[in-house]
Design a protein around this motif. Structure first.
Motif, PDB file in Angstrom:
ATOM      1  N   ALA A  30       0.863  -1.255   0.075  1.00 31.05           N
ATOM      2  CA  ALA A  30      -0.068  -0.017   0.037  1.00 31.05           C
ATOM      3  C   ALA A  30       0.930   1.290  -0.042  1.00 31.05           C
ATOM      4  CB  ALA A  30      -1.127  -0.019   1.244  1.00 31.05           C
ATOM      5  N   TYR A  31       1.016   1.894  -1.106  1.00 31.18           N
ATOM      6  CA  TYR A  31       1.881   3.268  -0.981  1.00 31.18           C
ATOM      7  C   TYR A  31       0.964   4.384  -1.135  1.00 31.18           C
ATOM      8  CZ  TYR A  31       6.044   5.411  -2.754  1.00 31.18           C
ATOM      9  OH  TYR A  31       7.270   5.856  -2.654  1.00 31.18           O
ATOM     10  N   CYS A  32       1.087   4.993  -0.146  1.00 34.20           N
ATOM     11  CA  CYS A  32       0.490   6.084   0.559  1.00 34.20           C
ATOM     12  C   CYS A  32       1.111   7.394   0.219  1.00 34.20           C
ATOM     13  CB  CYS A  32      -0.106   6.179   2.065  1.00 34.20           C
ATOM     14  SG  CYS A  32      -0.746   4.653   2.655  1.00 34.20           S
ATOM     15  N   PHE A  33       0.429   8.393  -0.388  1.00 38.10           N
ATOM     16  CA  PHE A  33       0.746  10.005  -0.411  1.00 38.10           C
ATOM     17  C   PHE A  33      -0.505  10.692  -0.607  1.00 38.10           C
ATOM     18  CE2 PHE A  33       0.529   7.935  -4.626  1.00 38.10           C
ATOM     19  CZ  PHE A  33      -0.073   8.743  -5.510  1.00 38.10           C
ATOM     20  N   ASP A  34      -0.382  11.986  -0.017  1.00 35.63           N
ATOM     21  CA  ASP A  34      -1.289  12.861  -0.347  1.00 35.63           C
ATOM     22  C   ASP A  34      -2.545  12.207   0.123  1.00 35.63           C
ATOM     23  OD1 ASP A  34       0.276  15.001  -0.949  1.00 35.63           O
ATOM     24  OD2 ASP A  34      -0.107  14.980  -3.017  1.00 35.63           O
ATOM     25  N   TYR A  35      -3.667  12.214  -0.787  1.00 36.06           N
ATOM     26  CA  TYR A  35      -4.806  11.571  -0.506  1.00 36.06           C
ATOM     27  C   TYR A  35      -5.156  10.543  -1.207  1.00 36.06           C
ATOM     28  CZ  TYR A  35      -5.482  16.078   1.473  1.00 36.06           C
ATOM     29  OH  TYR A  35      -5.375  17.222   2.378  1.00 36.06           O
ATOM     30  N   GLU A  36      -4.111   9.676  -1.692  1.00 35.78           N
ATOM     31  CA  GLU A  36      -4.192   8.495  -2.632  1.00 35.78           C
ATOM     32  C   GLU A  36      -3.506   7.458  -2.073  1.00 35.78           C
ATOM     33  OE1 GLU A  36      -3.456   7.298  -7.207  1.00 35.78           O
ATOM     34  OE2 GLU A  36      -2.920   9.584  -6.676  1.00 35.78           O
ATOM     35  N   THR A  37      -3.859   6.273  -2.272  1.00 38.55           N
ATOM     36  CA  THR A  37      -3.294   4.933  -1.954  1.00 38.55           C
ATOM     37  C   THR A  37      -3.006   4.175  -3.346  1.00 38.55           C
ATOM     38  OG1 THR A  37      -3.728   5.049   0.470  1.00 38.55           O
ATOM     39  CG2 THR A  37      -2.870   2.768  -0.192  1.00 38.55           C
ATOM     40  N   LEU A  38      -2.009   3.919  -3.434  1.00 39.51           N
ATOM     41  CA  LEU A  38      -1.946   2.699  -4.735  1.00 39.51           C
ATOM     42  C   LEU A  38      -1.720   1.153  -4.020  1.00 39.51           C
ATOM     43  CD1 LEU A  38       0.708   4.308  -6.792  1.00 39.51           C
ATOM     44  CD2 LEU A  38      -1.655   4.715  -6.905  1.00 39.51           C
ATOM     45  N   TRP A  39      -2.468   0.235  -4.514  1.00 41.92           N
ATOM     46  CA  TRP A  39      -2.427  -1.061  -4.094  1.00 41.92           C
ATOM     47  C   TRP A  39      -1.726  -1.687  -4.967  1.00 41.92           C
ATOM     48  CZ3 TRP A  39      -4.110  -2.003   0.805  1.00 41.92           C
ATOM     49  CH2 TRP A  39      -4.731  -1.217   1.605  1.00 41.92           C
ATOM     50  N   LEU A  40      -0.314  -2.486  -4.611  1.00 41.12           N
ATOM     51  CA  LEU A  40       0.135  -3.042  -5.511  1.00 41.12           C
ATOM     52  C   LEU A  40       0.573  -4.600  -5.068  1.00 41.12           C
ATOM     53  CD1 LEU A  40       2.438  -0.130  -6.006  1.00 41.12           C
ATOM     54  CD2 LEU A  40       1.521  -1.090  -8.019  1.00 41.12           C
ATOM     55  N   ASP A  41       0.431  -5.546  -5.786  1.00 40.51           N
ATOM     56  CA  ASP A  41       1.078  -6.718  -5.492  1.00 40.51           C
ATOM     57  C   ASP A  41       2.445  -6.805  -5.703  1.00 40.51           C
ATOM     58  OD1 ASP A  41       2.113  -9.443  -6.380  1.00 40.51           O
ATOM     59  OD2 ASP A  41      -0.151 -10.001  -5.737  1.00 40.51           O
ATOM     60  N   THR A  42       3.225  -7.386  -4.648  1.00 41.44           N
ATOM     61  CA  THR A  42       4.543  -7.204  -4.579  1.00 41.44           C
ATOM     62  C   THR A  42       5.226  -7.881  -6.034  1.00 41.44           C
ATOM     63  OG1 THR A  42       4.558  -7.328  -2.216  1.00 41.44           O
ATOM     64  CG2 THR A  42       6.752  -7.808  -3.242  1.00 41.44           C
ATOM     65  N   SER A  43       4.784  -9.007  -6.495  1.00 40.36           N
ATOM     66  CA  SER A  43       5.335  -9.379  -7.803  1.00 40.36           C
ATOM     67  C   SER A  43       5.151  -8.308  -8.950  1.00 40.36           C
ATOM     68  CB  SER A  43       4.656 -10.701  -8.043  1.00 40.36           C
ATOM     69  OG  SER A  43       3.178 -10.556  -8.307  1.00 40.36           O
ATOM     70  N   ARG A  44       3.924  -7.691  -8.845  1.00 40.75           N
ATOM     71  CA  ARG A  44       3.914  -6.700  -9.921  1.00 40.75           C
ATOM     72  C   ARG A  44       4.799  -5.309  -9.643  1.00 40.75           C
ATOM     73  NH1 ARG A  44       2.144  -6.995 -14.346  1.00 40.75           N
ATOM     74  NH2 ARG A  44       0.590  -5.121 -14.281  1.00 40.75           N
ATOM     75  N   VAL A  45       5.181  -5.105  -8.381  1.00 39.87           N
ATOM     76  CA  VAL A  45       6.160  -4.202  -8.483  1.00 39.87           C
ATOM     77  C   VAL A  45       7.644  -4.531  -9.108  1.00 39.87           C
ATOM     78  CG1 VAL A  45       7.743  -2.887  -6.522  1.00 39.87           C
ATOM     79  CG2 VAL A  45       5.290  -3.426  -6.107  1.00 39.87           C
ATOM     80  N   LYS A  46       7.837  -5.779  -8.584  1.00 40.31           N
ATOM     81  CA  LYS A  46       9.099  -6.292  -9.331  1.00 40.31           C
ATOM     82  C   LYS A  46       9.043  -6.350 -10.842  1.00 40.31           C
ATOM     83  CE  LYS A  46      10.298  -9.148  -5.336  1.00 40.31           C
ATOM     84  NZ  LYS A  46      10.426 -10.336  -4.620  1.00 40.31           N
ATOM     85  N   ASP A  47       7.918  -6.887 -11.470  1.00 39.34           N
ATOM     86  CA  ASP A  47       7.512  -6.903 -12.678  1.00 39.34           C
ATOM     87  C   ASP A  47       7.646  -5.438 -13.474  1.00 39.34           C
ATOM     88  OD1 ASP A  47       7.022  -9.653 -12.853  1.00 39.34           O
ATOM     89  OD2 ASP A  47       4.675  -9.281 -12.918  1.00 39.34           O
ATOM     90  N   MET A  48       7.357  -4.349 -12.656  1.00 42.93           N
ATOM     91  CA  MET A  48       7.259  -2.985 -13.023  1.00 42.93           C
ATOM     92  C   MET A  48       8.518  -2.443 -13.210  1.00 42.93           C
ATOM     93  SD  MET A  48       5.456   0.013 -11.033  1.00 42.93           S
ATOM     94  CE  MET A  48       6.416  -0.198  -9.790  1.00 42.93           C
ATOM     95  N   ILE A  49       9.769  -2.967 -12.267  1.00 37.62           N
ATOM     96  CA  ILE A  49      11.034  -2.584 -12.307  1.00 37.62           C
ATOM     97  C   ILE A  49      11.757  -3.262 -13.653  1.00 37.62           C
ATOM     98  CG2 ILE A  49      13.307  -2.723 -11.151  1.00 37.62           C
ATOM     99  CD1 ILE A  49      11.326  -2.151  -8.511  1.00 37.62           C
ATOM    100  N   ILE A  50      11.508  -4.479 -13.688  1.00 40.59           N
ATOM    101  CA  ILE A  50      12.039  -5.136 -14.864  1.00 40.59           C
ATOM    102  C   ILE A  50      11.631  -4.588 -16.220  1.00 40.59           C
ATOM    103  CG2 ILE A  50      12.038  -7.366 -16.007  1.00 40.59           C
ATOM    104  CD1 ILE A  50      11.891  -8.696 -12.958  1.00 40.59           C
ATOM    105  N   GLU A  51      10.253  -4.528 -16.255  1.00 36.60           N
ATOM    106  CA  GLU A  51       9.872  -3.874 -17.676  1.00 36.60           C
ATOM    107  C   GLU A  51      10.067  -2.385 -18.089  1.00 36.60           C
ATOM    108  OE1 GLU A  51       5.689  -5.028 -17.201  1.00 36.60           O
ATOM    109  OE2 GLU A  51       6.020  -7.211 -17.055  1.00 36.60           O
TER     110      GLU A  51
END
Length: 140
Positions: free
Chosen positions: A87-108
């Motif tokens: 759960a990545y929180c900032f201002d008035y928003e929270t992004l919900w990311l699956d940890t495996s998708r965070v790794k995919d995001m970095i690779i891609e």
């Protein structure tokens, strides 16, 4: 407000509390992990899932989220977590990311890797800076 390690810690704990409140609406047995715990910040027994909570005051200014991978050459953040969700929180928003998708995001997307020493700390951190629009594309 002057930013210090202590104020950042307090804001991070506040973010963890808000995320926990949100989770407990659907999973009432969920609880926060007290103290320093690299694996995750919140545990949801109903799903057997850990949640890592990140809070970043600079995201709205920089347009990036920061994904830490090491501190003083030791795995931290993404490389140390056992959480299934972020759960990545900032201002008035929270992004919900699956940890495996965070790794995919970095690779891609091969985002910029930075080395720096946070204010009031002595450790050298390595972290990826991922554009917010890219991160939103990987949300649940």
């Amino acid at each position: 407000m002057t930013r210090t390690f202590q104020t950042d810690l307090e804001l991070g704990k506040e973010a963890e509390g808000k995320v926990l409140d949100t989770i407990q609406k659907k999973y009432p047995l969920a609880f926060g992990i007290e103290g320093k715990h690299k694996a995750y910040d919140i545990f949801i027994p109903e799903l057997d899932v850990g949640v890592e909570v990140k809070h970043d005051l600079q995201t709205s200014t920089t347009g990036n989220i920061m994904i830490e991978i090491s501190c003083n050459g030791q795995p931290s953040g993404l490389m140390a977590t056992r959480a299934k969700m972020w759960a990545y929180c900032f201002d008035y928003e929270t992004l919900w990311l699956d940890t495996s998708r965070v790794k995919d995001m970095i690779i891609e997307h091969n985002p910029e890797l930075r080395r720096f020493t946070p204010k009031d700390e002595t450790c050298t951190v390595k972290a990826y800076l991922v554009p917010l629009d890219v991160a939103r594309g990987y949300c649940q």
